[in-house]
Design a protein around this motif. Structure first.
Motif, PDB file in Angstrom:
ATOM      1  N   ASP A  19       0.735   3.239  -3.494  1.00  0.00           N
ATOM      2  CA  ASP A  19      -0.174   4.370  -3.361  1.00  0.00           C
ATOM      3  C   ASP A  19       0.529   5.656  -2.955  1.00  0.00           C
ATOM      4  O   ASP A  19       0.161   6.746  -3.420  1.00  0.00           O
ATOM      5  CB  ASP A  19      -1.277   4.050  -2.343  1.00  0.00           C
ATOM      6  N   GLU A  20       1.538   5.565  -2.093  1.00  0.00           N
ATOM      7  CA  GLU A  20       2.192   6.773  -1.602  1.00  0.00           C
ATOM      8  C   GLU A  20       3.484   7.104  -2.351  1.00  0.00           C
ATOM      9  O   GLU A  20       3.774   8.271  -2.594  1.00  0.00           O
ATOM     10  CB  GLU A  20       2.466   6.641  -0.106  1.00  0.00           C
ATOM     11  N   THR A  35       0.829  -1.211   0.000  1.00  0.00           N
ATOM     12  CA  THR A  35       0.000   0.000   0.000  1.00  0.00           C
ATOM     13  C   THR A  35       0.858   1.253   0.000  1.00  0.00           C
ATOM     14  O   THR A  35       0.625   2.199  -0.772  1.00  0.00           O
ATOM     15  CB  THR A  35      -0.940  -0.005   1.225  1.00  0.00           C
ATOM     16  N   VAL A  36       1.877   1.272   0.865  1.00  0.00           N
ATOM     17  CA  VAL A  36       2.769   2.436   0.915  1.00  0.00           C
ATOM     18  C   VAL A  36       3.556   2.566  -0.383  1.00  0.00           C
ATOM     19  O   VAL A  36       3.686   3.665  -0.954  1.00  0.00           O
ATOM     20  CB  VAL A  36       3.725   2.340   2.118  1.00  0.00           C
ATOM     21  N   ARG A  45       7.426   4.997   7.326  1.00  0.00           N
ATOM     22  CA  ARG A  45       6.019   5.326   7.163  1.00  0.00           C
ATOM     23  C   ARG A  45       5.140   4.380   7.984  1.00  0.00           C
ATOM     24  O   ARG A  45       4.189   4.814   8.645  1.00  0.00           O
ATOM     25  CB  ARG A  45       5.640   5.236   5.680  1.00  0.00           C
ATOM     26  N   GLN A  73       2.657   5.171  11.241  1.00  0.00           N
ATOM     27  CA  GLN A  73       1.259   4.739  11.266  1.00  0.00           C
ATOM     28  C   GLN A  73       0.954   3.853  12.470  1.00  0.00           C
ATOM     29  O   GLN A  73      -0.201   3.460  12.664  1.00  0.00           O
ATOM     30  CB  GLN A  73       0.919   3.969   9.978  1.00  0.00           C
ATOM     31  N   GLN A 118       9.201  12.621  -5.259  1.00  0.00           N
ATOM     32  CA  GLN A 118       8.840  11.315  -5.830  1.00  0.00           C
ATOM     33  C   GLN A 118       9.028  11.308  -7.344  1.00  0.00           C
ATOM     34  O   GLN A 118       9.652  10.406  -7.910  1.00  0.00           O
ATOM     35  CB  GLN A 118       7.385  10.956  -5.495  1.00  0.00           C
TER      36      GLN A 118
END
Length: 513
Positions: free
Chosen positions: A34-35, A30-31, A300, A304, A374
């Motif tokens: 998506d990020e 997910t990180v 990250r 979280q 990024q």
């Protein structure tokens, strides 16, 4: 500020099972996607033992590999050092394939499994899929099926022709692997129509210049016009597409003694050499990308509340060990650590994008302060190799951090001169020199096939373009020429020519050995 907690810890303690691995993988994915905006091949994670990892080491890291005595020799060497405690094993091994295969050591703790999953399954995976060198030179979707074919084909050859006959060809082919790659894209093959047109033009030329009087000359007269000999040599080189940098390719296509199965063995070794060629040019970038990705992801997840403080301490300790750079006077100094340099440069690019100094804006006006680290990193990972990456992105701040300076060491002097320090001109010279040291073409000997008369003495003529006066070591040079002669079947000569002046430096031949 207290850390936010989403759905609790991904794992607790060192023990792991496949359910825990799956949960951690989903969070990491997910990180990463998506990020961070990574683009990866589908992942295939496999858990292996230390002995299986040693076996993977010995077979150049491929899950499928043909048998050869050199792989067994390396396995024994690596196993001996590992059992004696003199060398550790990698936490993971990743294959540039589609799906991307990542081997995880079963002895790893769960925090380490999470770290190496982020490092290999997403960092290396993204780099393999998107970097231009890998896209240009490798086919991740077919490499596994090709290796399966190679393994079965060589096994059949051993049954049919004997183990020693197969090993003799592989021994010679392995000796030439560094000279068995294409460094530049080859021009496209001519269409059948173009080939016919060339043949027609050649025939018309011969008809126009032919005179029946030549038939009446005595056959013993072999003295040829120098212009005619030069024209024949030029035509011969054009037909054979000379000079040729890829020795294995030339021998595979033009050797007069090899059987079809032997040519296929050369092709197999050549394909494997070409497959690994991009990795030799991107060591700093590849490892730097993967290290930056795992560092960003685990931090990250910690923010979280998905990773505990105890696990984070273990992860940071392992990360610090990976990026440790010993000083030049440290007994552990092996050179510049590619993990350390690559990771530091990725972090520096992020800093320049987000919080640039006046110096950064002068040196990197195209991306300093753009706020999109990024996008800047994704573009760098996709479009550069180590040499060009350093020329474009190595900053004065990084040069100061690593305390880099440039030494000039001339053979005629009894001293070394510090020729570049930390000033405007020095930064540029240091950056250029460091980038040049990562140029594979500058480190590897430039040896090419320049001529062979297939209708004459059939001697294969090679030329070594000598750079900076660096000659080949005689014993290994002569041994390698012996391997080339074994595959060619006739004498092989090698001449050394200064790449700058064209002056002849040396000449040797298998006829003299």
């Amino acid at each position: 500020m207290a850390r936010r907690s989403s759905s609790g810890l991904l794992f607790d303690g060192s023990d792991w099972n496949f359910t825990t691995l799956s949960r951690a993988y989903d969070a990491i994915e997910t990180v990463a996607l998506d990020e961070m905006g990574l683009d990866v091949y589908p992942n295939q994670l496999e858990i292996i033992s230390s002995e299986q990892m040693l076996d993977a080491y010995s077979s150049v890291g491929m899950p499928l590999m043909y048998q050869h005595w050199s792989f067994g020799k390396r396995f024994i060497f690596e196993d001996h050092l590992y059992r004696k405690g003199q060398r550790g094993l990698a936490y993971e091994l990743v294959i540039n394939s589609n799906p991307c295969i990542t081997y995880l050591m079963e002895e790893n703790t769960m925090p380490m499994q999470a770290l190496v999953t982020a490092h290999a399954a997403f960092g290396h995976n993204h780099f393999f899929k998107n970097n231009y060198l890998f896209r240009q030179w490798t086919d991740a979707g077919s490499i596994l099926s090709y290796m399966d074919f190679a393994k079965k084909y060589i096994a059949k050859c051993e049954e049919r022709h004997g183990l020693s006959a197969v090993e003799a060809i592989l021994d010679s082919a392995h000796a030439l692997m560094d000279q068995g790659v294409f460094r530049y894209r080859r021009p496209p093959r001519l269409s059948s129509e173009k080939v016919r047109e060339r043949a027609r033009e050649r025939l018309e030329y011969e008809e126009q210049t032919y005179s029946d009087l030549w038939r009446t000359l005595p056959l013993a007269t072999e003295i040829r016009n120098p212009e005619e000999a030069e024209r024949d040599a030029s035509e011969r080189k054009k037909v054979l597409n000379l000079p040729e940098e890829n020795l294995l390719y030339f021998l595979e296509k033009h050797s007069l003694i090899l059987d079809p199965w032997q040519r296929e063995l050369l092709r197999i070794v050549r394909v494997i050499a070409q497959y690994f060629y991009p990795q030799r040019q991107t060591k700093v970038m590849n490892e730097g990308c993967a290290t930056f990705v795992h560092y960003t992801i685990i931090n990250r997840l910690f923010d979280q509340g998905r990773i505990s403080e105890g696990a984070m301490l273990e992860l940071l300790k392992s990360h610090s060990n990976v990026v440790f750079q010993p000083a030049f006077d440290d007994s552990r100094f092996p050179g510049i650590n590619p993990y350390a340099l690559g990771f530091a440069m990725m972090q520096d690019i992020e800093r320049i994008c987000m919080e640039p100094t006046a110096e950064d804006r002068d040196w990197f006006p195209s991306f300093a302060g753009n706020g999109d680290w990024q996008g800047t990193l994704l573009d760098a990972w996709a479009n550069h190799r180590d040499e060009s990456f350093m020329l474009q992105y190595l900053s004065p701040a990084m040069i100061r951090k690593f305390r880099l300076f440039l030494l000039s060491d001339r053979a005629t002097d009894s001293y070394c001169e510090v020729s570049a320090i930390h000033n405007e001109r020095g930064y540029s010279r240091i950056r250029s020199a460091l980038a040049h040291s990562y140029d594979v073409g500058a480190r590897q000997p430039d040896i090419q096939v320049i001529d062979v008369d297939l209708l004459g003495d059939r001697q294969l003529r090679l030329q070594h373009n000598v750079k900076n006066g660096i000659l080949l070591e005689e014993s290994t040079r002569d041994a390698t020429l012996g391997h080339i002669r074994h595959l060619w079947g006739y004498d092989v000569s090698l001449s050394g020519v200064d790449a700058g002046t064209g002056a002849a430096l040396y000449e040797c031949s298998t006829a003299q050995l």
